[in-house]
Design an enzyme around this catalytic site. Structure first.
Site, mmCIF file in Angstrom:
data_model
loop_
_atom_site.group_PDB
_atom_site.id
_atom_site.type_symbol
_atom_site.label_atom_id
_atom_site.label_comp_id
_atom_site.label_asym_id
_atom_site.label_seq_id
_atom_site.Cartn_x
_atom_site.Cartn_y
_atom_site.Cartn_z
ATOM 1 N N ARG A 54 -5.847 -56.195 6.484
ATOM 2 C CA ARG A 54 -6.470 -57.493 6.642
ATOM 3 C C ARG A 54 -5.417 -58.438 7.205
ATOM 4 N NH1 ARG A 54 -2.764 -59.569 4.399
ATOM 5 N NH2 ARG A 54 -3.920 -61.486 4.569
ATOM 6 N N GLY A 55 -5.908 -59.615 7.566
ATOM 7 C CA GLY A 55 -5.010 -60.559 8.238
ATOM 8 C C GLY A 55 -5.240 -60.493 9.736
ATOM 9 N N ARG A 95 -15.470 -57.684 11.406
ATOM 10 C CA ARG A 95 -15.175 -58.981 10.788
ATOM 11 C C ARG A 95 -15.230 -60.049 11.872
ATOM 12 N NH1 ARG A 95 -10.336 -59.450 6.756
ATOM 13 N NH2 ARG A 95 -11.708 -61.072 5.936
ATOM 14 N N GLN A 208 -5.164 -62.720 -2.220
ATOM 15 C CA GLN A 208 -4.156 -62.255 -1.263
ATOM 16 C C GLN A 208 -2.797 -62.922 -1.519
ATOM 17 O OE1 GLN A 208 -7.306 -63.080 -0.471
ATOM 18 N NE2 GLN A 208 -7.976 -62.183 1.474
ATOM 19 N N ASP A 249 -6.855 -67.791 11.337
ATOM 20 C CA ASP A 249 -7.618 -66.650 11.849
ATOM 21 C C ASP A 249 -8.251 -66.964 13.194
ATOM 22 O OD1 ASP A 249 -7.567 -66.475 8.744
ATOM 23 O OD2 ASP A 249 -7.958 -64.448 9.470
HETATM 24 C C1 LIG Z 1 -3.205 -65.477 9.890
HETATM 25 S S1 LIG Z 1 -3.553 -63.882 9.426
HETATM 26 C C2 LIG Z 1 -3.657 -64.078 7.731
HETATM 27 C C3 LIG Z 1 -4.945 -64.702 7.393
HETATM 28 O O1 LIG Z 1 -5.909 -63.686 7.195
HETATM 29 C C4 LIG Z 1 -6.416 -63.829 5.896
HETATM 30 O O2 LIG Z 1 -7.734 -63.476 5.794
HETATM 31 P P1 LIG Z 1 -8.109 -61.997 5.262
HETATM 32 O O3 LIG Z 1 -7.108 -61.631 4.222
HETATM 33 O O4 LIG Z 1 -9.507 -62.173 4.743
HETATM 34 O O5 LIG Z 1 -8.039 -61.128 6.490
HETATM 35 C C5 LIG Z 1 -6.218 -65.294 5.613
HETATM 36 O O6 LIG Z 1 -7.137 -66.080 6.303
HETATM 37 C C6 LIG Z 1 -4.845 -65.473 6.130
HETATM 38 O O7 LIG Z 1 -4.438 -66.765 6.340
#
Ligand SMILES: CSC[C@H]1O[C@H](OP(=O)(O)O)[C@H](O)[C@@H]1O
Length: 369
Positions: A54-55, A95, A208, A249
């Site tokens: 993720r990220g 996503r 997270q 994101d």
């Molecule tokens: C800037 S990438 C990290 C970003 O992604 C995370 O979302 P997710 O863990 O659901 O993919 C979150 O928005 C972080 O800031």
């Protein structure tokens, strides 16, 4: 980054033997560190959708490598273009909010589409996937160097006293291929010998921050304190936060920032207390085709089980378990992101430098006429 002294990235290609994509499976961190292979486009899609990875940067690079597998799978089919497109659509549909994912898929389709020979197309897809990953690493390194300047200035203003940063969610190296966006300046400050401390928002519902950012910072020896998501405003009211820094994101061309749910509330508290609010992102996160972020950035809604349940480490059973948090008959909503309007953002830190959250500044910084 280093994990128990060994250098890792979050995702990479294995070309010896059966071609496959290898990832750090983030689902059981911080309790278990596991590396797993993704052997098909479908496995890559599931890994992105179910947040094994993720990220924004990490899912973008993973999708890029997924398109390499797609080229190989489609090459064995009668209609290569059709097979490639169907797999691209599968990856793109996993996503919706992080633009890096669509960016990587579309860049691969353009690169592969220019090649007639299927064998050459597969090689081009791997080269393109590697380029996407390498550019992510380089961009995050540069973000670190540019963001370091802001932390250095805060350190000078405090006569070398500890610079207290607050971050939300995980925009660390686990959210990218390496280094991270929001954490890159922190790691750069640590290397420069600047005293820093990080308030780490736990970041409900998937935590997270508490699970991934805290683990990352602990691995790198960065002083940090995990806090409940609702604590940041109090800390800012009492002068305990010198700077908020988050990832993103998707950023609209006028500087509106989509990031993990709760980011907007931190920006409001920062503005109310005169705390600088910076957003760190590679330019691949900018959506030049979208202006009004609050209105138009698609906000992912995930299953309510993520709100209803909480994972944790059970000392009694010595394994990860989950508990229910509220009555089964209660409804739950799970908005995964929100959008911080540009007016609340002090500055955007990209690989090109630091600019105001404004269209003209973004265009100028990235030399787009
Ligand atoms: C800037 S990438 C990290 C970003 O992604 C995370 O979302 P997710 O863990 O659901 O993919 C979150 O928005 C972080 O800031």
């Amino acid at each position: 980054m280093l994990v128990d002294g060994q250098s890792f990235q979050t995702v990479w290609a294995v070309t010896e033997g059966t071609a496959r994509v290898r990832i750090i499976d983030q689902r059981l961190l911080p309790w278990k560190f596991e590396v797993v292979d993704l052997n098909s486009v479908e496995e890559v899609a599931i890994a992105i959708k179910d947040m094994w990875v993720r990220g924004a940067g990490c899912i973008g690079a993973t999708a890029g490598f997924g398109m390499w597998l797609a080229a190989m799978e489609a090459a064995g089919e009668e209609d290569f273009a059709r097979g490639l497109k169907s797999r691209a659509d599968r990856l793109r549909g996993t996503r919706p909010t992080a633009v890096n994912l669509a960016y990587a898929v579309d860049r691969q389709l353009r690169a592969i589409g220019e090649v007639a020979d299927r064998e050459v197309a597969v090689r081009v897809s791997l080269e393109t996937a590697l380029a996407i990953a390498e550019e992510d690493v380089a961009a995050c390194q540069a973000i670190g160097e540019h963001g370091l300047k802001v932390i250095e200035e805060l350190s000078r203003a405090k006569n070398g006293g500890v610079v207290n940063l607050l971050t939300h969610c995980n925009a660390g190296w686990l959210a990218f291929v390496d280094h991270g966006s929001a954490t890159a300046p922190i790691y750069a400050a640590q290397r420069a010998g600047i005293a820093v401390h990080v308030w780490v928002d736990e970041t409900r519902p998937r935590n997270q921050g508490a699970r991934l950012t805290a683990w990352e910072l602990a691995q790198q020896g960065v002083p940090h304190t995990v806090i409940c998501d609702n604590t940041g405003g109090h800390l800012m009211q009492h002068g305990m936060v010198d700077m908020v820094i988050t990832g993103a994101d998707r950023v609209s061309c006028q500087g509106d920032v989509a990031n993990k749910i709760g980011t907007y509330l931190k920006a409001l508290a920062a503005r109310d207390n005169g705390v600088p609010f910076y957003v760190a992102l590679p330019s691949s996160t900018i959506d030049w085709n979208l202006r009004d972020g609050v209105r138009d950035i698609p906000i992912e809604q995930r299953g309510d089980e993520e709100v209803r349940m909480m994972e944790g480490w059970s000392a009694s059973s010595n394994e990860v378990g989950e508990v229910t948090l509220f009555p089964a008959q209660s409804a739950a909503a799970n908005y995964a992101f929100d959008v911080t309007p540009a007016r609340l953002v002090t500055g955007l830190i990209t690989e090109a430098g630091i600019c105001a959250a404004a269209e003209e500044a973004l265009l100028s910084l990235h030399q787009i006429s």
